[in-house]
Design an enzyme around this catalytic site. Structure first.
Site, PDB file in Angstrom:
ATOM      1  N   GLY A   1      -8.339  -1.681  -3.286  1.00  0.00           N
ATOM      2  CA  GLY A   1      -8.896  -0.364  -2.946  1.00  0.00           C
ATOM      3  C   GLY A   1      -8.873  -0.005  -1.472  1.00  0.00           C
ATOM      4  O   GLY A   1      -9.690   0.802  -1.017  1.00  0.00           O
ATOM      5  N   SER A   2      -7.895  -0.536  -0.714  1.00  0.00           N
ATOM      6  CA  SER A   2      -7.904  -0.200   0.717  1.00  0.00           C
ATOM      7  C   SER A   2      -7.522   1.266   0.958  1.00  0.00           C
ATOM      8  O   SER A   2      -8.012   1.886   1.905  1.00  0.00           O
ATOM      9  CB  SER A   2      -6.993  -1.145   1.509  1.00  0.00           C
ATOM     10  OG  SER A   2      -5.644  -0.920   1.216  1.00  0.00           O
ATOM     11  N   ASN A   3      -6.667   1.838   0.118  1.00  0.00           N
ATOM     12  CA  ASN A   3      -6.344   3.265   0.283  1.00  0.00           C
ATOM     13  C   ASN A   3      -7.548   4.137  -0.067  1.00  0.00           C
ATOM     14  O   ASN A   3      -7.785   5.170   0.566  1.00  0.00           O
ATOM     15  CB  ASN A   3      -5.128   3.648  -0.570  1.00  0.00           C
ATOM     16  CG  ASN A   3      -3.835   3.291   0.133  1.00  0.00           C
ATOM     17  OD1 ASN A   3      -3.445   3.947   1.099  1.00  0.00           O
ATOM     18  ND2 ASN A   3      -3.180   2.226  -0.312  1.00  0.00           N
TER      19      ASN A   3
ATOM     20  N   LYS B   1      -1.655   1.026 -14.204  1.00  0.00           N
ATOM     21  CA  LYS B   1      -1.341   1.425 -15.582  1.00  0.00           C
ATOM     22  C   LYS B   1      -0.692   2.796 -15.572  1.00  0.00           C
ATOM     23  O   LYS B   1      -0.957   3.597 -14.677  1.00  0.00           O
ATOM     24  CB  LYS B   1      -2.625   1.504 -16.412  1.00  0.00           C
ATOM     25  CG  LYS B   1      -3.331   0.184 -16.552  1.00  0.00           C
ATOM     26  CD  LYS B   1      -2.629  -0.674 -17.568  1.00  0.00           C
ATOM     27  CE  LYS B   1      -3.260  -2.050 -17.636  1.00  0.00           C
ATOM     28  NZ  LYS B   1      -2.480  -2.973 -18.455  1.00  0.00           N
TER      29      LYS B   1
ATOM     30  N   ASN C   1      -0.033  10.152  -6.091  1.00  0.00           N
ATOM     31  CA  ASN C   1       0.129   8.686  -6.052  1.00  0.00           C
ATOM     32  C   ASN C   1       0.702   8.311  -4.697  1.00  0.00           C
ATOM     33  O   ASN C   1       1.354   9.139  -4.039  1.00  0.00           O
ATOM     34  CB  ASN C   1       1.081   8.224  -7.161  1.00  0.00           C
ATOM     35  CG  ASN C   1       1.219   6.705  -7.190  1.00  0.00           C
ATOM     36  OD1 ASN C   1       0.234   5.978  -7.039  1.00  0.00           O
ATOM     37  ND2 ASN C   1       2.435   6.215  -7.354  1.00  0.00           N
TER      38      ASN C   1
ATOM     39  N   HIS D   1       3.161   5.344  -2.864  1.00  0.00           N
ATOM     40  CA  HIS D   1       4.100   4.261  -3.171  1.00  0.00           C
ATOM     41  C   HIS D   1       4.551   3.630  -1.857  1.00  0.00           C
ATOM     42  O   HIS D   1       4.859   4.354  -0.898  1.00  0.00           O
ATOM     43  CB  HIS D   1       5.294   4.822  -3.943  1.00  0.00           C
ATOM     44  CG  HIS D   1       6.239   3.754  -4.399  1.00  0.00           C
ATOM     45  ND1 HIS D   1       5.967   2.944  -5.477  1.00  0.00           N
ATOM     46  CD2 HIS D   1       7.429   3.346  -3.899  1.00  0.00           C
ATOM     47  CE1 HIS D   1       6.959   2.075  -5.618  1.00  0.00           C
ATOM     48  NE2 HIS D   1       7.859   2.291  -4.685  1.00  0.00           N
TER      49      HIS D   1
ATOM     50  N   ASP E   1       6.926   6.942 -10.337  1.00  0.00           N
ATOM     51  CA  ASP E   1       7.335   7.183  -8.944  1.00  0.00           C
ATOM     52  C   ASP E   1       8.350   8.311  -8.811  1.00  0.00           C
ATOM     53  O   ASP E   1       9.293   8.227  -8.034  1.00  0.00           O
ATOM     54  CB  ASP E   1       7.948   5.896  -8.335  1.00  0.00           C
ATOM     55  CG  ASP E   1       6.986   4.730  -8.418  1.00  0.00           C
ATOM     56  OD1 ASP E   1       5.774   4.949  -8.269  1.00  0.00           O
ATOM     57  OD2 ASP E   1       7.451   3.600  -8.630  1.00  0.00           O
TER      58      ASP E   1
ATOM     59  N   GLU F   1       0.205   3.679   5.170  1.00  0.00           N
ATOM     60  CA  GLU F   1      -0.362   4.303   3.970  1.00  0.00           C
ATOM     61  C   GLU F   1      -1.753   4.850   4.251  1.00  0.00           C
ATOM     62  O   GLU F   1      -2.127   5.934   3.794  1.00  0.00           O
ATOM     63  CB  GLU F   1      -0.465   3.280   2.835  1.00  0.00           C
ATOM     64  CG  GLU F   1       0.856   2.856   2.247  1.00  0.00           C
ATOM     65  CD  GLU F   1       0.671   1.921   1.057  1.00  0.00           C
ATOM     66  OE1 GLU F   1      -0.186   2.178   0.203  1.00  0.00           O
ATOM     67  OE2 GLU F   1       1.387   0.895   1.000  1.00  0.00           O
TER      68      GLU F   1
HETATM   69  C1  GRF Z   1      -0.579   0.220  -2.135  1.00  0.00           C
HETATM   70  O1  GRF Z   1       0.418  -0.494  -1.466  1.00  0.00           O
HETATM   71  C2  GRF Z   1       0.008   1.437  -2.797  1.00  0.00           C
HETATM   72  O2  GRF Z   1       1.126   1.953  -2.143  1.00  0.00           O
HETATM   73  C3  GRF Z   1       0.419   0.925  -4.144  1.00  0.00           C
HETATM   74  O3  GRF Z   1      -0.565  -0.018  -4.491  1.00  0.00           O
HETATM   75  C4  GRF Z   1      -1.147  -0.555  -3.314  1.00  0.00           C
HETATM   76  C5  GRF Z   1      -2.620  -0.372  -3.450  1.00  0.00           C
HETATM   77  O4  GRF Z   1      -3.333  -1.016  -2.413  1.00  0.00           O
HETATM   78  N1  GRF Z   1       0.548   1.996  -5.102  1.00  0.00           N
HETATM   79  P1  GRF Z   1      -4.878  -0.755  -2.247  1.00  0.00           P
HETATM   80  O5  GRF Z   1      -5.561  -1.149  -3.572  1.00  0.00           O
HETATM   81  O6  GRF Z   1      -5.079   0.692  -1.940  1.00  0.00           O
HETATM   82  O7  GRF Z   1      -5.310  -1.647  -1.141  1.00  0.00           O
END
Ligand code: GRF
Length: 204
Positions: free
Chosen positions: A12-14, A92, A108, A110, A151, A180
Site C-alpha cells: 500500500g505505498s501508493n 485481481k 491503475n 503500472h 494494463d 510512482e
Molecule cells: C506498484 O509497483 C504498482 O505499480 C503496481 O503494484 C505495486 C503496488 O505497490 N501496480 P504498493 O502496494 O502501492 O506499494
C-alpha cells in the site's frame, strides 16, 4: 467532494502517497471513503485502519460466484457514495460489472512504460526483470484508465526513469516506485477535476 475507493492487495505505498497528498492539500475535493482488499493481511488494510479509514476485506472466495461477488462489492461502493476507484497494487482482475458501472472512472498504476511490459504475467518484480532482459535504457511508471484488458486503457500520465547498467530488478523497482509515488497523486488530481465536474452536472 469526490469520494474514491482505493483497492490494493499488498503493502500500500501508493495508497500512502495518495493519502499524504490529500493531507498536504494537494488533492482538493478528493476523499478516500473506502479501502478494499482481497487479502485480509495486506499492509494497505492495516495502514488504512490506523489512518481511521473505512476498510473492506472482500474476496471472490467468500461468494458463490462472480455475480454474487460483484453485487456485494457494488452495493458497498454505492453505500459509501464511491464515485471513482483507484487501483493501487490490486492483484485481481476487477469483475466486469464494476468495470461497466465505473467506466472511465477507474485508475491503475503500472511500473513500466505501457504499452510495453504490460499484460498478463507482467506484475511485481517480473516487470523489472523483463525490462532488464530486453536491454532497455529507460523504464518508468504509467497511470492509465482501466478497461477489460490488463494494463490496456487510455494513458493519463507517464514518467521515465533511466535504467542503469548496474541495475538489478530490485534497484530498478525502487527507482520506479519513487516516481510512482509522485505520479499517482498528480494523475489523480488531473482526472479528479473532470470527474467532479461530471458529478456536479449529473446532480443539477
Ligand atoms: C506498484 O509497483 C504498482 O505499480 C503496481 O503494484 C505495486 C503496488 O505497490 N501496480 P504498493 O502496494 O502501492 O506499494
Amino acid at each position: 467532494m469526490l469520494s474514491i475507493a482505493v483497492f490494493g492487495s499488498g503493502r500500500g505505498s501508493n495508497f500512502r502517497a495518495i493519502l499524504d497528498a490529500i493531507h498536504a492539500g494537494n488533492l482538493p475535493g478528493v476523499s478516500i471513503a473506502l479501502v478494499v482488499s482481497n487479502n485480509s493481511d495486506a499492509g494497505i488494510l492495516s495502514f488504512a485502519r490506523e489512518s481511521g479509514l473505512p476498510t473492506l476485506h472482500c474476496s471472490q472466495k467468500q461468494f458463490a460466484d462472480e455475480a454474487a461477488f460483484s453485487r456485494a462489492l457494488l452495493e458497498t461502493l454505492q453505500a459509501h457514495g464511491i464515485k471513482a476507484i483507484v487501483l493501487a497494487g490490486y492483484m485481481k482482475k476487477l469483475p466486469q460489472a464494476l468495470i461497466t458501472a465505473y467506466r472511465r472512472r477507474i485508475l491503475n498504476i503500472h511500473p513500466a512504460l505501457l504499452p510495453r511490459f504490460g499484460g498478463k504475467g507482467m506484475y511485481g518484480i517480473h516487470v523489472h526483470e523483463a525490462v532488464l532482459a530486453a536491454g532497455e535504457t529507460e523504464s518508468g511508471a504509467t497511470v492509465h484508465l482501466v478497461d477489460e484488458e490488463y494494463d490496456h486503457g487510455e494513458v493519463i500520465l507517464q514518467r521515465r526513469v533511466p535504467v542503469l547498467p548496474i541495475d538489478t530488478p530490485q534497484t530498478l523497482a525502487a527507482r520506479v516506485l519513487e516516481v510512482e509515488h509522485q505520479l499517482y497523486p498528480e494523475a489523480l488530481r488531473q482526472v479528479a477535476g473532470a470527474w467532479s465536474f461530471a458529478n456536479s452536472e449529473r446532480n443539477t
